[in-house]
Enzyme design. Structure first.
Site, PDB file in Angstrom:
ATOM      1  N   HIS A  81       2.356  -6.763  -1.058  1.00  0.00           N
ATOM      2  CA  HIS A  81       3.462  -7.622  -1.260  1.00  0.00           C
ATOM      3  C   HIS A  81       3.229  -7.601  -3.039  1.00  0.00           C
ATOM      4  CE1 HIS A  81       1.922 -10.378   2.301  1.00  0.00           C
ATOM      5  NE2 HIS A  81       3.180 -10.155   2.006  1.00  0.00           N
ATOM      6  N   TYR A 143      -6.736 -16.722  -4.468  1.00  0.00           N
ATOM      7  CA  TYR A 143      -6.024 -15.901  -5.416  1.00  0.00           C
ATOM      8  C   TYR A 143      -5.251 -16.362  -6.617  1.00  0.00           C
ATOM      9  CZ  TYR A 143      -1.674 -15.566  -2.166  1.00  0.00           C
ATOM     10  OH  TYR A 143      -1.376 -16.129  -0.861  1.00  0.00           O
TER      11      TYR A 143
END
Length: 194
Positions: A81, A143
């Site tokens: 992604h 993240y």
């Protein structure tokens, strides 16, 4: 805890993407690791890339708005992604194999791979597709991001298929369709509309 942060920053073939080797302080009680310090990271980036670099600007302007953590079974593959924001990724526990593809216009679709452990992190600039395979049971992949995902904007993001042979990714534990989301299975191959 300033001064305990980073050992070094490693450049990669993808502009703006770099690996951060983290320092762990250990004693009889256990260990301590600072996973992210913007101040210390800026200082190290200035030293490695220079104050006029895109890397320096990206980290200086990195305004974290969300922290995400996924817990993954061994063999799970997520990605690839590329959203329009920066990510700072690291392993909380376990290990993973990371893969990145530069999908920004004008770039040559450079692909980079790196083992992810609890002792390193990776800064992923916007427009670079991010993916990984969990190498251990219950791997926690975290993240920090400076933008927020939106289902209504899903069609504005860029993707590439995990099985695209042009990428040359050799997933260490192979590809098991049962360990990939239905959405990730449907991502386009390079050359298809992204």
């Amino acid at each position: 805890m300033g001064g305990f942060y980073m050992v070094k920053v490693e450049k990669t073939p993808i502009p703006g993407l770099f690996v951060v080797d983290l320092y762990s302080f250990e004693d009889h009680r256990g260990s301590f690791m600072e996973k992210f310090s913007q101040k210390d990271l800026i200082s190290e980036i200035k030293h490695v890339f220079g104050e006029d670099s895109d890397e320096y600007k990206a980290v200086k302007d990195f305004n974290v708005v969300q922290n995400n953590v996924s817990k993954n079974n061994k063999g799970v593959i997520r990605g690839l992604h590329a959203e329009p924001w920066n990510k700072y990724i690291y392993i909380v526990s376990g290990a993973a194999y990371g893969a990145w593809v530069d999908l920004r216009s004008g770039n040559s679709r450079v692909v980079y791979f790196h083992d992810l452990t609890e002792g390193n992190a990776v800064f992923v600039p916007e427009g670079v597709a991010n993916g990984f395979q969990s190498l251990e049971e219950d791997t926690q992949y975290s993240y920090l991001v400076d933008g927020v995902w939106s289902d209504s904007d899903r069609n504005k993001y860029s993707y590439v298929n995990l099985k695209d042979l042009q990428l040359g990714i050799r997933w260490p534990l192979g590809i098991d369709d049962g360990l990939i989301s239905e959405a990730d299975k449907k991502h386009p191959f390079l050359g298809q509309n992204n």
